[in-house]
Design an enzyme around this catalytic site. Structure first.
Site: not given
Ligand SMILES: NC(=O)c1ccc[n+]([C@@H]2O[C@H](COP(=O)([O-])OP(=O)(O)OC[C@H]3O[C@@H](n4cnc5c(N)ncnc54)[C@H](O)[C@@H]3O)[C@@H](O)[C@H]2O)c1
Length: 303
Positions: A113, A134
């Site tokens: 993000s 992103h």
């Molecule tokens: N939530 C949002 O609105 C949003 C928007 C854009 C970008 N992002 C970014 O996307 C990324 C994921 O965010 P999210 O909201 O999906 O989080 P989330 O917590 O829903 O998912 C993250 C996943 O990563 C997994 N994980 C943790 N350690 C790991 C590893 N070593 N190897 C493989 N998988 C692993 C977790 O088990 C989990 O399922 C982050 O970098 C976040 O900043 C989030």
């Protein structure tokens, strides 16, 4: 569609499963990996449920294959996108493993993000194939993908990444400098900083901030961007307004002490039932549903 590609998604959470869904629905083969066995076990069914809800063919979910092992997930990948936790050392370690196992020609992308792509990718051997992509939540309803290049990313990697995301129906934009928060989150958090400051200074309450946005310029934003708006009213009027208001708008470089107090006091928002405002479970469900319905309508008739 152009030739189907092998896509690998690392992280099967909120973003990863949705990103996998969009690639699969566009005809690509998707390998998905997560460190959590539970997240991995439920991912295909979760995608099937989303597709059903969107009136799309649920068979698209069959193109998504879960992999408990990261090496096998990325082994044949043309394009890898990482969507694991927002944690720099974790992302660096994941990309070290991904680079070792993926084909030398694979493009390696992070969905971070706000973390600069340079910091995530600097230790890689093939930094010219590394890039940021992103996405926004939910990935299957919000069109934008910011494509961020670093000083090392080569032109072919940028061109292929832009073409790939265009072809799957997203709206990719190129962010030319790798700054924290890229474009979208910088704009969004400039607004949030002032919103918090208005409450902190007692100018209005939190509910009023949200009403002001939703009942005025928020209505226009989907069809009129800020710089289109500045041209519409005139750059001369914009300058005159800035000469009066900018010196009074919040410009503190760090987070607001008021926000820090909320967090320290356990007022974490929906998850604790109170943040800037109090939220019953029914109110939370109503807001989530309103956002989804609004995004679905916007998807059905884009501006
Ligand atoms: N939530 C949002 O609105 C949003 C928007 C854009 C970008 N992002 C970014 O996307 C990324 C994921 O965010 P999210 O909201 O999906 O989080 P989330 O917590 O829903 O998912 C993250 C996943 O990563 C997994 N994980 C943790 N350690 C790991 C590893 N070593 N190897 C493989 N998988 C692993 C977790 O088990 C989990 O399922 C982050 O970098 C976040 O900043 C989030």
């Amino acid at each position: 569609m152009a030739k189907p590609m092998n896509i690998a998604v690392v992280g099967a959470g909120l973003m990863g499963h949705g990103i996998a869904q969009v690639f699969a629905a566009a005809g690509h083969e998707v390998a998905i990996h997560d460190a959590s066995a539970a997240a991995l076990a439920g991912v295909v069914e979760r995608i099937r449920g989303n597709l059903r809800d969107l009136d799309q063919d649920t068979a698209f979910a069959d193109r998504v294959t879960p992999h408990a092992d990261i090496t096998s997930a990325v082994r044949n990948a043309d394009f890898v996108v990482e969507a694991a936790l927002e944690n720099l050392p974790l992302k660096q370690a994941l990309f070290a493993a991904i680079e070792q196992a993926a084909p030398a020609t694979a493009i390696l992308a992070s969905n971070t993000s706000v973390i600069p792509i340079t910091a995530i990718m600097e230790k890689l051997q093939r930094r010219e194939r590394a890039i940021g992509t992103h996405w926004w939540n939910p990935p299957f309803l919000v069109p934008l993908v910011e494509v961020i290049t670093t000083q090392w990313t080569d032109d072919a990697t940028l061109a292929q990444t832009m073409a790939l995301h265009q072809a799957i129906g997203k709206t990719p934009v190129h962010v030319k400098k790798d700054v924290p928060g890229f474009v979208g989150n910088r704009l969004q958090h400039a607004l949030w900083r002032e919103a918090i400051s208005l409450v902190e200074r007692g100018i209005c309450d939190a509910e009023t901030v949200d009403i002001v946005v939703k009942a005025s310029f928020g209505l226009r934003l989907a069809v009129l961007g800020p710089l289109e708006n500045a041209d519409l009213v005139g750059t001369d009027l914009t300058l005159a307004i800035h000469q009066i208001v900018l010196s009074d708008i919040e410009s503190r470089p760090g987070p607001s002490p008021y926000l820090e107090q909320l967090v320290a006091g356990g007022r974490l928002g929906f998850k604790s039932g109170e943040g800037f405002r109090r939220w019953t479970p029914e109110q939370q469900a109503a807001i989530r549903s309103a956002v989804t319905q609004h995004l679905k309508k916007a998807r059905a008739s884009p501006a």
